[in-house]
Design a protein around this motif. Structure first.
Motif, PDB file in Angstrom:
ATOM      1  N   ASP A  50       0.841  -1.197   0.000  1.00  0.00           N
ATOM      2  CA  ASP A  50       0.000   0.000   0.000  1.00  0.00           C
ATOM      3  C   ASP A  50       0.880   1.252   0.000  1.00  0.00           C
ATOM      4  N   GLN A  51       0.625   2.102  -0.959  1.00  0.00           N
ATOM      5  CA  GLN A  51       1.365   3.354  -1.138  1.00  0.00           C
ATOM      6  C   GLN A  51       1.370   4.200   0.140  1.00  0.00           C
ATOM      7  N   ILE A  52       0.237   4.218   0.824  1.00  0.00           N
ATOM      8  CA  ILE A  52       0.083   5.081   2.003  1.00  0.00           C
ATOM      9  C   ILE A  52       0.969   4.625   3.156  1.00  0.00           C
ATOM     10  N   ARG A  53       1.127   3.317   3.290  1.00  0.00           N
ATOM     11  CA  ARG A  53       2.014   2.811   4.336  1.00  0.00           C
ATOM     12  C   ARG A  53       3.442   3.277   4.061  1.00  0.00           C
ATOM     13  N   ARG A  54       3.824   3.248   2.803  1.00  0.00           N
ATOM     14  CA  ARG A  54       5.172   3.681   2.422  1.00  0.00           C
ATOM     15  C   ARG A  54       5.359   5.186   2.673  1.00  0.00           C
ATOM     16  N   LEU A  55       4.359   5.963   2.307  1.00  0.00           N
ATOM     17  CA  LEU A  55       4.437   7.410   2.538  1.00  0.00           C
ATOM     18  C   LEU A  55       4.459   7.737   4.038  1.00  0.00           C
ATOM     19  N   ALA A  56       3.755   6.924   4.817  1.00  0.00           N
ATOM     20  CA  ALA A  56       3.748   7.131   6.269  1.00  0.00           C
ATOM     21  C   ALA A  56       5.149   6.881   6.834  1.00  0.00           C
ATOM     22  N   MET A  57       5.854   5.913   6.237  1.00  0.00           N
ATOM     23  CA  MET A  57       7.227   5.640   6.665  1.00  0.00           C
ATOM     24  C   MET A  57       8.103   6.856   6.394  1.00  0.00           C
ATOM     25  N   THR A  58       7.847   7.530   5.268  1.00  0.00           N
ATOM     26  CA  THR A  58       8.592   8.756   4.958  1.00  0.00           C
ATOM     27  C   THR A  58       8.319   9.824   6.007  1.00  0.00           C
ATOM     28  N   ARG A  59       7.042   9.982   6.396  1.00  0.00           N
ATOM     29  CA  ARG A  59       6.689  10.972   7.409  1.00  0.00           C
ATOM     30  C   ARG A  59       7.406  10.675   8.721  1.00  0.00           C
ATOM     31  N   LEU A  60       7.444   9.402   9.074  1.00  0.00           N
ATOM     32  CA  LEU A  60       8.104   9.014  10.316  1.00  0.00           C
ATOM     33  C   LEU A  60       9.603   9.326  10.245  1.00  0.00           C
ATOM     34  N   GLY A  61      10.233   8.923   9.145  1.00  0.00           N
ATOM     35  CA  GLY A  61      11.667   9.186   8.982  1.00  0.00           C
ATOM     36  C   GLY A  61      11.967  10.674   9.073  1.00  0.00           C
ATOM     37  N   ASN A  62      11.176  11.478   8.389  1.00  0.00           N
ATOM     38  CA  ASN A  62      11.362  12.941   8.419  1.00  0.00           C
ATOM     39  C   ASN A  62      11.153  13.504   9.823  1.00  0.00           C
ATOM     40  N   GLY A  63      10.146  12.999  10.505  1.00  0.00           N
ATOM     41  CA  GLY A  63       9.863  13.457  11.865  1.00  0.00           C
ATOM     42  C   GLY A  63      11.030  13.152  12.802  1.00  0.00           C
ATOM     43  N   LEU A  64      11.555  11.937  12.683  1.00  0.00           N
ATOM     44  CA  LEU A  64      12.693  11.548  13.527  1.00  0.00           C
ATOM     45  C   LEU A  64      13.892  12.442  13.242  1.00  0.00           C
ATOM     46  N   SER A  65      14.119  12.747  11.966  1.00  0.00           N
ATOM     47  CA  SER A  65      15.219  13.654  11.598  1.00  0.00           C
ATOM     48  C   SER A  65      15.010  15.022  12.205  1.00  0.00           C
ATOM     49  N   GLU A  66      13.780  15.529  12.112  1.00  0.00           N
ATOM     50  CA  GLU A  66      13.461  16.856  12.632  1.00  0.00           C
ATOM     51  C   GLU A  66      13.761  16.956  14.123  1.00  0.00           C
ATOM     52  N   ALA A  67      13.551  15.843  14.839  1.00  0.00           N
ATOM     53  CA  ALA A  67      13.809  15.851  16.274  1.00  0.00           C
ATOM     54  C   ALA A  67      15.242  15.394  16.569  1.00  0.00           C
ATOM     55  N   GLU A  68      16.041  15.279  15.522  1.00  0.00           N
ATOM     56  CA  GLU A  68      17.456  14.907  15.627  1.00  0.00           C
ATOM     57  C   GLU A  68      17.699  13.499  16.153  1.00  0.00           C
ATOM     58  N   HIS A  69      16.758  12.593  15.882  1.00  0.00           N
ATOM     59  CA  HIS A  69      16.987  11.177  16.176  1.00  0.00           C
ATOM     60  C   HIS A  69      17.511  10.517  14.900  1.00  0.00           C
ATOM     61  N   HIS A  70      18.751  10.831  14.553  1.00  0.00           N
ATOM     62  CA  HIS A  70      19.230  10.459  13.223  1.00  0.00           C
ATOM     63  C   HIS A  70      19.525   8.970  13.053  1.00  0.00           C
ATOM     64  N   GLU A  71      19.999   8.313  14.113  1.00  0.00           N
ATOM     65  CA  GLU A  71      20.230   6.867  14.007  1.00  0.00           C
ATOM     66  C   GLU A  71      18.900   6.146  13.758  1.00  0.00           C
ATOM     67  N   ASP A  72      17.849   6.572  14.450  1.00  0.00           N
ATOM     68  CA  ASP A  72      16.527   5.975  14.252  1.00  0.00           C
ATOM     69  C   ASP A  72      16.010   6.261  12.844  1.00  0.00           C
ATOM     70  N   ALA A  73      16.242   7.479  12.382  1.00  0.00           N
ATOM     71  CA  ALA A  73      15.812   7.842  11.026  1.00  0.00           C
ATOM     72  C   ALA A  73      16.515   6.975   9.992  1.00  0.00           C
ATOM     73  N   LEU A  74      17.803   6.713  10.215  1.00  0.00           N
ATOM     74  CA  LEU A  74      18.573   5.873   9.290  1.00  0.00           C
ATOM     75  C   LEU A  74      17.958   4.476   9.192  1.00  0.00           C
ATOM     76  N   THR A  75      17.605   3.905  10.344  1.00  0.00           N
ATOM     77  CA  THR A  75      16.982   2.580  10.358  1.00  0.00           C
ATOM     78  C   THR A  75      15.689   2.577   9.547  1.00  0.00           C
ATOM     79  N   VAL A  76      14.863   3.593   9.768  1.00  0.00           N
ATOM     80  CA  VAL A  76      13.580   3.684   9.060  1.00  0.00           C
ATOM     81  C   VAL A  76      13.811   3.810   7.552  1.00  0.00           C
ATOM     82  N   GLN A  77      14.738   4.675   7.172  1.00  0.00           N
ATOM     83  CA  GLN A  77      14.955   4.930   5.747  1.00  0.00           C
ATOM     84  C   GLN A  77      15.594   3.746   5.025  1.00  0.00           C
ATOM     85  N   MET A  78      16.533   3.072   5.708  1.00  0.00           N
ATOM     86  CA  MET A  78      17.134   1.865   5.117  1.00  0.00           C
ATOM     87  C   MET A  78      16.061   0.800   4.904  1.00  0.00           C
ATOM     88  N   ALA A  79      15.203   0.625   5.917  1.00  0.00           N
ATOM     89  CA  ALA A  79      14.127  -0.359   5.821  1.00  0.00           C
ATOM     90  C   ALA A  79      13.191  -0.011   4.670  1.00  0.00           C
TER      91      ALA A  79
END
Ligand SMILES: [Zn+2]
Ligand SMILES: [Zn+2]
Ligand SMILES: [Zn+2]
Ligand SMILES: [Zn+2]
Length: 376
Positions: free
Chosen positions: A178-207
């Motif tokens: 589902d496209q929306i699940r994938r886009l939601a993953m992008t929102r999560l990755g961006n949110g984590l980056s915004e809050a400077e949780h970069h290691e967590d963002a990396l995990t999300v984006q690699m996945a």
């Protein structure tokens, strides 16, 4: 974070490997860890709530969401004192008892809200668009997961992070295709980056990238994730990795969308940021100069991206080496550029927006450098 590890020993499992709990889908590297988790790790008590929540990913997303909201509320506490939510009109949320946040460019008494109310509002708007197939509304409504509907500016910091988790928790239960699940993953990755949780963002984006490659996603979608991944490399100090990916994404965008597309301008900005951080000032200067003209024409002077391009231009300008001894002129132009940007940023974004504060710092530094160098 997206669950990619054994719940007990943290062995990396990617997105598909390992042994799942038959009831709640919590993943382990093998039966030993699973047995240990049940006997000593409290899984005997957690299994039922996890299953009830909709499985391990959903349970994790709900938990992380609650934590992120708590952090956001605490961070905003001083700003939100004595205010009420513009959606539900209460100070405390009727159900979750959470406090208020504000993380956009709203000023005065505008824009205070509960993360839960903001999330509920977008969720309903999106459902309506999906059910009625309002394709012309899709972009605008999805955008609400990260943009304030009052001031039209993006949320920043911990508020964006909490909304990232809200988005992920809302759509994590959908099919992987589902496209929306994938886009939601992008929102999560961006949110984590915004809050400077970069290691967590990396995990999300690699996945996310791994999933998309496996499913054969379109080039433009892969470019988005690669762009996000490049930002994360940059934040983690992996500058050469970041630059390589930035260059690829920018040239990919040029080919796919042309020079005047918003995404191309954004990727050009990101590429110049990478160039500046690697001290490749001449390249940064010429590309940002070129793209400022495009951005002014296509987006306008007040757009955040135009401001940020000018900021990068000024940064490159101050340090670029010149054979003709024009360095002092460059410094003066950098100060003038930053002065103009600072005025625009104050007017459009407000004095407490991170971009405004960043430009102010850059302006102070540029003025000091200029004073030190200017003939007495
Ligand atoms: Zn294990
Ligand atoms: Zn279980
Ligand atoms: Zn509310
Ligand atoms: Zn706002």
């Amino acid at each position: 974070m997206i669950l990619t590890q054994c719940a007990v020993c943290a062995t990396e499992l990617g997105l598909t490997l390992g042994k799942k709990c038959g009831r709640c889908s919590t993943r382990y590297c093998g039966p030993e860890c699973q047995v240990q988790h049940w006997k000593e790790g409290g899984h005997d008590k957690l299994c039922k709530p996890i299953k009830k929540a909709g499985g391990a990913e959903q349970y994790n997303a709900n938990k992380k969401y609650t934590e992120a909201v708590t952090i956001a509320v605490e961070k905003c506490a001083e700003d939100t004192k004595g205010q009420t939510c513009y959606i539900c009109t209460q100070a405390l949320h009727w159900k979750t008892k959470e406090g208020l946040v504000r993380g956009c460019s709203c000023r005065g008494t505008a824009g205070f809200a509960h993360v839960s109310c903001l999330a509920e509002q977008v969720k309903i708007l999106w459902e309506e668009a999906e059910e009625n197939n309002l394709e012309d509304k899709f972009g605008e409504r999805w955008y609400r997961w990260e943009t304030c509907s009052l001031c039209e500016q993006k949320y920043h910091g911990v508020v964006r992070c909490a909304l990232g988790w809200a988005c992920w928790k809302t759509y994590v239960g959908r099919l992987e295709t589902d496209q929306i699940r994938r886009l939601a993953m992008t929102r999560l990755g961006n949110g984590l980056s915004e809050a400077e949780h970069h290691e967590d963002a990396l995990t999300v984006q690699m996945a996310q990238l791994a999933t998309m490659r496996r499913l054969g996603a379109a080039e433009c979608d892969i470019l988005i994730v690669q762009g996000n991944l490049a930002s994360t490399y940059q934040f983690l100090g992996r500058l050469e990795d970041a630059l390589r990916m930035r260059r690829d994404v920018y040239s990919g965008r040029l080919k796919l969308n042309g020079e005047e597309h918003y995404d191309t301008i954004r990727e050009a900005f990101n590429y110049t940021t990478s160039l500046v951080s690697l001290k490749r000032y001449a390249e940064a200067k010429s590309l940002s100069q070129k793209m400022i003209c495009v951005a002014r024409r296509v987006l306008g002077e007040d757009q955040l991206l135009t401001l940020k391009l000018r900021w990068n231009y000024a940064a490159a300008l101050q340090f670029v080496q010149s054979d003709t001894g024009a360095t002092l002129d460059n410094l003066r132009e950098a100060v003038t550029t930053l002065e103009g940007s600072e005025r625009t940023a104050r007017r459009v974004l407000g004095g407490t927006h991170p971009t405004t504060m960043g430009i102010e710092t850059a302006l102070r530094q540029a003025r000091a450098t200029l004073r030190a160098r200017e003939p007495k």
